[in-house]
Write an enzyme that holds these catalytic residues in place. Structure first.
Site, PDB file in Angstrom:
ATOM      1  N   ASP A  38       0.809  -1.215   0.000  1.00  0.00           N
ATOM      2  CA  ASP A  38       0.000   0.000   0.000  1.00  0.00           C
ATOM      3  C   ASP A  38       0.850   1.277   0.000  1.00  0.00           C
ATOM      4  O   ASP A  38       1.924   1.312   0.589  1.00  0.00           O
ATOM      5  CB  ASP A  38      -0.892  -0.026   1.251  1.00  0.00           C
ATOM      6  CG  ASP A  38      -2.070   0.886   1.119  1.00  0.00           C
ATOM      7  OD1 ASP A  38      -2.335   1.366   0.005  1.00  0.00           O
ATOM      8  OD2 ASP A  38      -2.722   1.138   2.133  1.00  0.00           O
ATOM      9  N   GLY A  53       0.015   5.020  -4.676  1.00  0.00           N
ATOM     10  CA  GLY A  53      -0.666   6.218  -5.184  1.00  0.00           C
ATOM     11  C   GLY A  53      -0.150   7.465  -4.499  1.00  0.00           C
ATOM     12  O   GLY A  53       0.174   8.463  -5.148  1.00  0.00           O
ATOM     13  N   TRP A  75       2.664   7.852  -2.926  1.00  0.00           N
ATOM     14  CA  TRP A  75       4.081   8.040  -3.279  1.00  0.00           C
ATOM     15  C   TRP A  75       4.173   8.831  -4.581  1.00  0.00           C
ATOM     16  O   TRP A  75       4.971   9.766  -4.698  1.00  0.00           O
ATOM     17  CB  TRP A  75       4.745   6.670  -3.434  1.00  0.00           C
ATOM     18  CG  TRP A  75       6.218   6.699  -3.694  1.00  0.00           C
ATOM     19  CD1 TRP A  75       7.218   6.605  -2.759  1.00  0.00           C
ATOM     20  CD2 TRP A  75       6.868   6.804  -4.979  1.00  0.00           C
ATOM     21  NE1 TRP A  75       8.450   6.649  -3.375  1.00  0.00           N
ATOM     22  CE2 TRP A  75       8.254   6.773  -4.739  1.00  0.00           C
ATOM     23  CE3 TRP A  75       6.408   6.919  -6.294  1.00  0.00           C
ATOM     24  CZ2 TRP A  75       9.196   6.857  -5.771  1.00  0.00           C
ATOM     25  CZ3 TRP A  75       7.335   7.010  -7.318  1.00  0.00           C
ATOM     26  CH2 TRP A  75       8.711   6.975  -7.047  1.00  0.00           C
ATOM     27  N   ARG A  87      -0.598   7.980 -10.709  1.00  0.00           N
ATOM     28  CA  ARG A  87      -0.610   6.861  -9.752  1.00  0.00           C
ATOM     29  C   ARG A  87       0.117   5.636 -10.328  1.00  0.00           C
ATOM     30  O   ARG A  87       0.780   4.892  -9.600  1.00  0.00           O
ATOM     31  CB  ARG A  87      -2.056   6.491  -9.403  1.00  0.00           C
ATOM     32  CG  ARG A  87      -2.787   7.582  -8.631  1.00  0.00           C
ATOM     33  CD  ARG A  87      -4.244   7.200  -8.398  1.00  0.00           C
ATOM     34  NE  ARG A  87      -4.359   5.948  -7.692  1.00  0.00           N
ATOM     35  CZ  ARG A  87      -4.227   5.812  -6.373  1.00  0.00           C
ATOM     36  NH1 ARG A  87      -4.017   6.873  -5.622  1.00  0.00           N
ATOM     37  NH2 ARG A  87      -4.326   4.635  -5.808  1.00  0.00           N
ATOM     38  N   HIS A  92       2.827   2.549  -8.925  1.00  0.00           N
ATOM     39  CA  HIS A  92       2.699   1.088  -9.040  1.00  0.00           C
ATOM     40  C   HIS A  92       3.942   0.499  -9.706  1.00  0.00           C
ATOM     41  O   HIS A  92       4.378  -0.594  -9.367  1.00  0.00           O
ATOM     42  CB  HIS A  92       1.451   0.729  -9.854  1.00  0.00           C
ATOM     43  CG  HIS A  92       0.171   1.125  -9.179  1.00  0.00           C
ATOM     44  ND1 HIS A  92      -0.065   0.916  -7.836  1.00  0.00           N
ATOM     45  CD2 HIS A  92      -0.954   1.735  -9.662  1.00  0.00           C
ATOM     46  CE1 HIS A  92      -1.281   1.369  -7.521  1.00  0.00           C
ATOM     47  NE2 HIS A  92      -1.823   1.878  -8.609  1.00  0.00           N
ATOM     48  N   LEU A  99      11.538 -20.051  -1.515  1.00  0.00           N
ATOM     49  CA  LEU A  99      10.374 -19.291  -1.046  1.00  0.00           C
ATOM     50  C   LEU A  99       9.103 -19.677  -1.810  1.00  0.00           C
ATOM     51  O   LEU A  99       9.135 -19.811  -3.034  1.00  0.00           O
ATOM     52  CB  LEU A  99      10.658 -17.796  -1.269  1.00  0.00           C
ATOM     53  CG  LEU A  99       9.503 -16.841  -0.980  1.00  0.00           C
ATOM     54  CD1 LEU A  99       9.288 -16.705   0.519  1.00  0.00           C
ATOM     55  CD2 LEU A  99       9.776 -15.465  -1.592  1.00  0.00           C
ATOM     56  N   ARG A 113      -5.436  -1.075   8.987  1.00  0.00           N
ATOM     57  CA  ARG A 113      -6.579  -1.913   8.605  1.00  0.00           C
ATOM     58  C   ARG A 113      -6.078  -3.220   8.032  1.00  0.00           C
ATOM     59  O   ARG A 113      -4.967  -3.304   7.510  1.00  0.00           O
ATOM     60  CB  ARG A 113      -7.381  -1.241   7.477  1.00  0.00           C
ATOM     61  CG  ARG A 113      -8.186  -0.070   7.814  1.00  0.00           C
ATOM     62  CD  ARG A 113      -9.082   0.294   6.614  1.00  0.00           C
ATOM     63  NE  ARG A 113      -8.310   0.772   5.483  1.00  0.00           N
ATOM     64  CZ  ARG A 113      -7.920   2.022   5.324  1.00  0.00           C
ATOM     65  NH1 ARG A 113      -8.216   2.926   6.237  1.00  0.00           N
ATOM     66  NH2 ARG A 113      -7.229   2.380   4.259  1.00  0.00           N
ATOM     67  N   SER A 121      -8.138  -4.787   5.665  1.00  0.00           N
ATOM     68  CA  SER A 121      -8.642  -4.672   4.286  1.00  0.00           C
ATOM     69  C   SER A 121      -8.904  -6.025   3.621  1.00  0.00           C
ATOM     70  O   SER A 121      -8.475  -6.256   2.491  1.00  0.00           O
ATOM     71  CB  SER A 121      -7.681  -3.838   3.425  1.00  0.00           C
ATOM     72  OG  SER A 121      -7.575  -2.543   3.934  1.00  0.00           O
ATOM     73  N   GLU A 168       0.513 -11.938  13.948  1.00  0.00           N
ATOM     74  CA  GLU A 168       0.994 -10.704  14.566  1.00  0.00           C
ATOM     75  C   GLU A 168       0.957  -9.621  13.493  1.00  0.00           C
ATOM     76  O   GLU A 168       1.230  -9.890  12.316  1.00  0.00           O
ATOM     77  CB  GLU A 168       2.442 -10.882  15.052  1.00  0.00           C
ATOM     78  CG  GLU A 168       2.594 -11.921  16.143  1.00  0.00           C
ATOM     79  CD  GLU A 168       1.937 -11.516  17.456  1.00  0.00           C
ATOM     80  OE1 GLU A 168       1.874 -10.305  17.741  1.00  0.00           O
ATOM     81  OE2 GLU A 168       1.466 -12.411  18.188  1.00  0.00           O
TER      82      GLU A 168
HETATM   83  C1  FPP Z   1      -2.183  -0.269  -3.250  1.00  0.00           C
HETATM   84  O1  FPP Z   1      -1.659   1.052  -3.164  1.00  0.00           O
HETATM   85  C2  FPP Z   1      -1.532  -0.982  -4.325  1.00  0.00           C
HETATM   86  C3  FPP Z   1      -2.142  -1.616  -5.349  1.00  0.00           C
HETATM   87  C4  FPP Z   1      -3.626  -1.645  -5.504  1.00  0.00           C
HETATM   88  C5  FPP Z   1      -1.382  -2.269  -6.424  1.00  0.00           C
HETATM   89  C6  FPP Z   1      -0.186  -3.073  -5.957  1.00  0.00           C
HETATM   90  C7  FPP Z   1       0.482  -3.613  -7.138  1.00  0.00           C
HETATM   91  C8  FPP Z   1       1.796  -3.539  -7.370  1.00  0.00           C
HETATM   92  C9  FPP Z   1       2.793  -3.018  -6.398  1.00  0.00           C
HETATM   93  C10 FPP Z   1       2.263  -4.035  -8.694  1.00  0.00           C
HETATM   94  C11 FPP Z   1       3.230  -5.156  -8.590  1.00  0.00           C
HETATM   95  C12 FPP Z   1       2.650  -6.483  -8.507  1.00  0.00           C
HETATM   96  C13 FPP Z   1       3.036  -7.495  -9.310  1.00  0.00           C
HETATM   97  C14 FPP Z   1       2.559  -8.853  -9.034  1.00  0.00           C
HETATM   98  C15 FPP Z   1       3.917  -7.277 -10.460  1.00  0.00           C
HETATM   99  P1  FPP Z   1      -2.603   2.279  -3.479  1.00  0.00           P
HETATM  100  O2  FPP Z   1      -2.631   2.513  -4.929  1.00  0.00           O
HETATM  101  O3  FPP Z   1      -3.943   2.040  -2.858  1.00  0.00           O
HETATM  102  O4  FPP Z   1      -1.854   3.452  -2.764  1.00  0.00           O
HETATM  103  P2  FPP Z   1      -2.554   4.694  -2.050  1.00  0.00           P
HETATM  104  O5  FPP Z   1      -3.275   4.136  -0.841  1.00  0.00           O
HETATM  105  O6  FPP Z   1      -1.404   5.560  -1.673  1.00  0.00           O
HETATM  106  O7  FPP Z   1      -3.484   5.329  -3.039  1.00  0.00           O
END
Ligand code: FPP
Length: 222
Positions: free
Chosen positions: A2, A5, A7, A15, A19, A112, A176, A178, A189
């Site tokens: 998380d 966006g 960042w 956004r 990602h 892993l 959270r 989520s 934990e």
């Molecule tokens: C949540 O942050 C993040 C996501 C919904 C996407 C996570 C996906 C990746 C990191 C891509 C890599 C994955 C693979 C398998 C290649 P957010 O967008 O909700 O952030 P915010 O809360 O700051 O808006």
């Protein structure tokens, strides 16, 4: 994973740029978990609710998944076993095929075990398990109510055969769960960290593991 966006927003970027860096962080942390001997890692990459995001963000995420999946062969020399958890039927056919290939190619790897949660939701997982269990009752595979217990029910989840979750790390300063692995994390934990996912480092993971090592886990006992 998380905070991608936020960042990006902090840097005046779209956004999807968050990602993209988040995907690099995911690869770095996966590699590190494998190196330090962690047996199971689950990353939450796309929830059942994430389809509601703007189309261009969803499309950018799908492109990232495609890119990663095509590239996943690179993980082959690292012995990482990849599994996807969630309802994959919602994805485009080419993504589904790539997922299947990736799982097949890494099926015998002993390092892993990496679960990538895609179109995943904890409640949906439980409902999916209940429906499959229903089918097994209807077909006579399960004959008596007394056969249904926690162990059996766990075997109907996407994570069948895997141990319960020990530690959940949530970055980005949110407190959270989520809808993440709600069955498997009954005695997990939690470590909440005020760090946005793209900034997450090996050092941050070490810090979370140190915190975990200090916890006194009683599993409801004394
Ligand atoms: C949540 O942050 C993040 C996501 C919904 C996407 C996570 C996906 C990746 C990191 C891509 C890599 C994955 C693979 C398998 C290649 P957010 O967008 O909700 O952030 P915010 O809360 O700051 O808006």
């Amino acid at each position: 994973m998380d905070g991608n966006g936020r960042w990006a927003k902090l840097r005046g970027l779209p956004r999807s740029a968050g990602h993209k860096i988040g995907a690099k962080t995911f690869q770095k942390i996966t590699r590190y978990c494998n190196q330090v001997g962690i047996k199971y890692l689950t990353v939450y990459a796309f929830s059942t609710e994430n389809w509601a995001r703007p189309k261009e963000e969803v499309d950018a995420l799908m492109s990232l998944f495609r890119e990663y999946l095509k590239d996943a062969h690179n993980f082959a020399d690292e012995n990482v076993k990849v599994q996807f958890i969630g309802d994959r039927s919602a994805f485009d056919d080419d993504i589904i095929s790539l997922m299947e290939e990736c799982e097949k190619e890494s099926a015998d790897f002993t390092g892993l075990h990496l679960n990538i949660a895609l179109n995943y939701g904890g409640r949906d997982e439980i409902i999916h398990a209940a429906k499959t269990l229903y089918d097994d009752i209807a077909s006579g595979k399960i004959k008596d109510k007394s056969e249904i217990n926690k162990k059996l029910f766990s075997s109907y989840l996407y994570t069948s055969g895997q141990p319960d979750v020990d530690l959940i790390i949530r970055p980005s300063g949110e407190y959270r769960l989520s809808n993440f692995m709600i069955w498997q994390s009954a005695y997990a934990e939690y470590v909440f960290m005020d760090i946005l996912w793209p900034d997450f480092t090996e050092k941050a993971l070490d810090k979370a593991l140190d915190e975990f090592a200090k916890r006194n886990r009683r599993f409801g006992g004394v």
